[in-house]
Design a protein around this motif. Structure first.
Motif, PDB file in Angstrom:
ATOM      1  N   ARG A 282       1.024  -0.629   0.137  1.00 27.20           N
ATOM      2  CA  ARG A 282      -0.284  -0.228   0.063  1.00 27.20           C
ATOM      3  C   ARG A 282       0.913   1.115   0.209  1.00 27.20           C
ATOM      4  O   ARG A 282       0.936   2.512  -1.257  1.00 27.20           O
ATOM      5  N   MET A 283       1.806   0.984   0.790  1.00 29.89           N
ATOM      6  CA  MET A 283       3.044   2.542   1.125  1.00 29.89           C
ATOM      7  C   MET A 283       3.835   2.480  -0.470  1.00 29.89           C
ATOM      8  O   MET A 283       3.737   3.550  -1.104  1.00 29.89           O
ATOM      9  N   GLN A 284       3.724   1.576  -0.944  1.00 30.08           N
ATOM     10  CA  GLN A 284       5.218   1.521  -2.086  1.00 30.08           C
ATOM     11  C   GLN A 284       3.414   1.620  -3.497  1.00 30.08           C
ATOM     12  O   GLN A 284       3.860   3.153  -4.216  1.00 30.08           O
ATOM     13  N   GLU A 285       2.460   1.571  -3.448  1.00 29.60           N
ATOM     14  CA  GLU A 285       1.199   2.328  -3.779  1.00 29.60           C
ATOM     15  C   GLU A 285       0.879   3.771  -4.073  1.00 29.60           C
ATOM     16  O   GLU A 285       0.986   4.682  -5.070  1.00 29.60           O
ATOM     17  N   GLU A 286       0.693   4.326  -2.910  1.00 28.49           N
ATOM     18  CA  GLU A 286       0.892   5.945  -2.630  1.00 28.49           C
ATOM     19  C   GLU A 286       2.017   6.253  -3.447  1.00 28.49           C
ATOM     20  O   GLU A 286       1.787   7.671  -3.531  1.00 28.49           O
ATOM     21  N   LEU A 287       3.565   6.133  -3.237  1.00 24.09           N
ATOM     22  CA  LEU A 287       4.810   6.608  -2.981  1.00 24.09           C
ATOM     23  C   LEU A 287       5.056   6.678  -5.314  1.00 24.09           C
ATOM     24  O   LEU A 287       5.067   7.208  -5.276  1.00 24.09           O
ATOM     25  N   ASN A 288       3.911   5.193  -5.479  1.00 27.78           N
ATOM     26  CA  ASN A 288       4.101   5.976  -6.892  1.00 27.78           C
ATOM     27  C   ASN A 288       2.855   6.974  -7.214  1.00 27.78           C
ATOM     28  O   ASN A 288       3.605   7.273  -8.294  1.00 27.78           O
ATOM     29  N   ALA A 289       1.493   6.410  -6.677  1.00 24.00           N
ATOM     30  CA  ALA A 289       0.646   7.353  -7.411  1.00 24.00           C
ATOM     31  C   ALA A 289       1.319   9.194  -6.919  1.00 24.00           C
ATOM     32  O   ALA A 289       0.722  10.299  -7.692  1.00 24.00           O
ATOM     33  N   GLN A 290       1.710   9.788  -6.006  1.00 21.84           N
ATOM     34  CA  GLN A 290       2.491  10.449  -5.698  1.00 21.84           C
ATOM     35  C   GLN A 290       3.694  10.951  -7.090  1.00 21.84           C
ATOM     36  O   GLN A 290       3.658  12.169  -7.103  1.00 21.84           O
ATOM     37  N   ALA A 291       4.372  10.384  -7.561  1.00 19.68           N
ATOM     38  CA  ALA A 291       5.649  10.356  -8.512  1.00 19.68           C
ATOM     39  C   ALA A 291       4.447  10.727  -9.936  1.00 19.68           C
ATOM     40  O   ALA A 291       5.188  11.755 -10.251  1.00 19.68           O
ATOM     41  N   GLU A 292       4.430  10.469 -10.094  1.00 16.36           N
ATOM     42  CA  GLU A 292       3.249   9.785 -11.213  1.00 16.36           C
ATOM     43  C   GLU A 292       2.556  12.097 -10.692  1.00 16.36           C
ATOM     44  O   GLU A 292       2.569  12.342 -11.928  1.00 16.36           O
ATOM     45  N   ARG A 293       1.970  12.193  -9.825  1.00 14.25           N
ATOM     46  CA  ARG A 293       1.128  13.459 -10.083  1.00 14.25           C
ATOM     47  C   ARG A 293       2.380  14.389 -10.396  1.00 14.25           C
ATOM     48  O   ARG A 293       1.739  15.632 -10.482  1.00 14.25           O
ATOM     49  N   TYR A 294       3.332  14.510  -9.281  1.00  6.31           N
ATOM     50  CA  TYR A 294       5.030  15.403  -9.097  1.00  6.31           C
ATOM     51  C   TYR A 294       5.060  15.416 -10.681  1.00  6.31           C
ATOM     52  O   TYR A 294       5.537  16.316 -10.991  1.00  6.31           O
ATOM     53  N   LYS A 295       5.721  13.853 -11.312  1.00  3.42           N
ATOM     54  CA  LYS A 295       6.013  14.068 -12.879  1.00  3.42           C
ATOM     55  C   LYS A 295       4.800  15.253 -13.405  1.00  3.42           C
ATOM     56  O   LYS A 295       5.122  15.819 -14.910  1.00  3.42           O
ATOM     57  N   GLU A 296       3.290  14.799 -13.442  1.00  3.34           N
ATOM     58  CA  GLU A 296       2.832  15.243 -14.180  1.00  3.34           C
ATOM     59  C   GLU A 296       2.623  16.929 -14.163  1.00  3.34           C
ATOM     60  O   GLU A 296       2.537  17.625 -15.058  1.00  3.34           O
ATOM     61  N   LYS A 297       2.883  17.600 -13.318  1.00  3.34           N
ATOM     62  CA  LYS A 297       2.987  18.554 -12.912  1.00  3.34           C
ATOM     63  C   LYS A 297       4.522  19.103 -13.464  1.00  3.34           C
ATOM     64  O   LYS A 297       4.391  19.786 -13.821  1.00  3.34           O
ATOM     65  N   GLN A 298       5.241  19.554 -13.320  1.00  3.63           N
ATOM     66  CA  GLN A 298       6.918  19.216 -13.934  1.00  3.63           C
ATOM     67  C   GLN A 298       6.581  19.092 -15.281  1.00  3.63           C
ATOM     68  O   GLN A 298       7.053  19.699 -16.655  1.00  3.63           O
ATOM     69  N   ARG A 299       5.654  18.386 -16.082  1.00  2.00           N
ATOM     70  CA  ARG A 299       5.596  18.347 -17.709  1.00  2.00           C
ATOM     71  C   ARG A 299       5.070  19.637 -17.901  1.00  2.00           C
ATOM     72  O   ARG A 299       5.040  20.320 -18.998  1.00  2.00           O
ATOM     73  N   GLN A 300       3.692  19.833 -16.856  1.00  2.00           N
ATOM     74  CA  GLN A 300       2.959  21.046 -17.052  1.00  2.00           C
ATOM     75  C   GLN A 300       3.519  22.431 -16.934  1.00  2.00           C
ATOM     76  O   GLN A 300       3.687  22.933 -18.037  1.00  2.00           O
ATOM     77  N   LEU A 301       5.125  22.085 -15.854  1.00  2.73           N
ATOM     78  CA  LEU A 301       5.394  23.550 -15.785  1.00  2.73           C
ATOM     79  C   LEU A 301       6.349  24.043 -16.833  1.00  2.73           C
ATOM     80  O   LEU A 301       6.618  25.025 -17.669  1.00  2.73           O
ATOM     81  N   GLU A 302       7.279  22.412 -17.388  1.00  2.83           N
ATOM     82  CA  GLU A 302       8.171  22.654 -18.959  1.00  2.83           C
ATOM     83  C   GLU A 302       7.219  23.188 -20.347  1.00  2.83           C
ATOM     84  O   GLU A 302       8.045  23.978 -20.751  1.00  2.83           O
ATOM     85  N   GLU A 303       5.888  22.243 -19.370  1.00  6.61           N
ATOM     86  CA  GLU A 303       5.184  22.861 -20.737  1.00  6.61           C
ATOM     87  C   GLU A 303       4.262  24.902 -21.057  1.00  6.61           C
ATOM     88  O   GLU A 303       5.091  24.989 -22.488  1.00  6.61           O
ATOM     89  N   GLU A 304       4.724  25.257 -20.332  1.00  4.59           N
ATOM     90  CA  GLU A 304       4.624  26.878 -19.445  1.00  4.59           C
ATOM     91  C   GLU A 304       5.423  27.344 -20.152  1.00  4.59           C
ATOM     92  O   GLU A 304       5.794  28.458 -20.393  1.00  4.59           O
ATOM     93  N   LYS A 305       6.479  26.891 -19.863  1.00  6.03           N
ATOM     94  CA  LYS A 305       8.245  27.222 -19.627  1.00  6.03           C
ATOM     95  C   LYS A 305       8.409  27.443 -21.598  1.00  6.03           C
ATOM     96  O   LYS A 305       8.862  28.288 -22.505  1.00  6.03           O
ATOM     97  N   ARG A 306       8.220  26.161 -22.499  1.00  6.62           N
ATOM     98  CA  ARG A 306       8.242  26.279 -23.806  1.00  6.62           C
ATOM     99  C   ARG A 306       7.335  26.993 -24.173  1.00  6.62           C
ATOM    100  O   ARG A 306       7.558  28.119 -25.427  1.00  6.62           O
ATOM    101  N   ARG A 307       6.315  27.140 -23.748  1.00  7.32           N
ATOM    102  CA  ARG A 307       4.984  28.626 -24.538  1.00  7.32           C
ATOM    103  C   ARG A 307       5.683  29.815 -24.578  1.00  7.32           C
ATOM    104  O   ARG A 307       5.942  30.621 -25.366  1.00  7.32           O
ATOM    105  N   GLN A 308       6.128  30.353 -23.304  1.00  2.00           N
ATOM    106  CA  GLN A 308       6.878  31.988 -22.749  1.00  2.00           C
ATOM    107  C   GLN A 308       7.918  31.645 -23.586  1.00  2.00           C
ATOM    108  O   GLN A 308       7.889  32.353 -24.401  1.00  2.00           O
ATOM    109  N   LYS A 309       8.890  30.584 -23.533  1.00  2.00           N
ATOM    110  CA  LYS A 309      10.244  31.101 -24.531  1.00  2.00           C
ATOM    111  C   LYS A 309       9.541  31.454 -25.816  1.00  2.00           C
ATOM    112  O   LYS A 309       9.841  31.804 -26.703  1.00  2.00           O
TER     113      LYS A 309
END
Length: 166
Positions: free
Chosen positions: A91-118
């Protein structure tokens, strides 16, 4: 020369010596207590507390060992405990994996926003505009679009010049 006749004469001398020794003992103990009484009392309390702590530790130890022996005797209990531990880890590993996926998605969105600004800055530079001014305009457009109200540029307050006219 009387070996047995010296008994009555020796009695009062020994009693006086015993009384004198008792007085010396009382005087010695009294001076010791008056000088170091609080230290002796504190040491006695600490020793008492240590003895209590050690006795409780010794009393608890055999019960702990018998519990371990019972667990070794009951393999079903051990198996259930290990299964519960494995399930909790999963259970703890699944929660950790879910948190990692949410973090990766946020990072992708931030990179996409930076790319648009550039890209927006590059386009504004190609048009000959200031990219910093364009960035501010883009931010104001985003804010005005989000608030659905007309964006009124704020006028700067009149500031005194840092240097005098002279």
């Amino acid at each position: 020369m009387e070996l047995g006749g010296g008994g009555p004469a020796a009695g009062p001398g020994q009693a006086a010596l015993g009384r004198g020794g008792l007085e010396v003992l009382q005087h010695t103990v009294g001076s010791l207590l008056s000088s170091y009484g609080w230290y002796i009392l504190l040491a006695a309390v600490v020793i008492y507390l240590l003895i209590q702590k050690i006795s409780q530790g010794l009393a608890a130890r055999p019960r702990g060992q018998s519990g371990a022996a019972d667990a070794a005797v009951e393999p079903d209990v051990v198996v259930r405990r290990q299964e519960a531990l494995a399930a909790a880890r999963l259970r703890m590993q699944e929660e950790l994996n879910a948190q990692a996926e949410r973090y990766k998605e946020k990072q992708r969105q931030l990179e996409e926003e930076k790319r648009r600004q550039k890209i927006a800055m590059w386009e504004s530079m190609q048009e000959g505009k200031s990219y910093k001014g364009n960035l501010k305009l883009n931010q104001q457009e985003v804010e005005s679009g989000a608030s659905t109200s007309s964006a009124v540029p704020k006028s700067k307050p009149n500031k005194k010049p840092l240097r005098g006219d002279g």
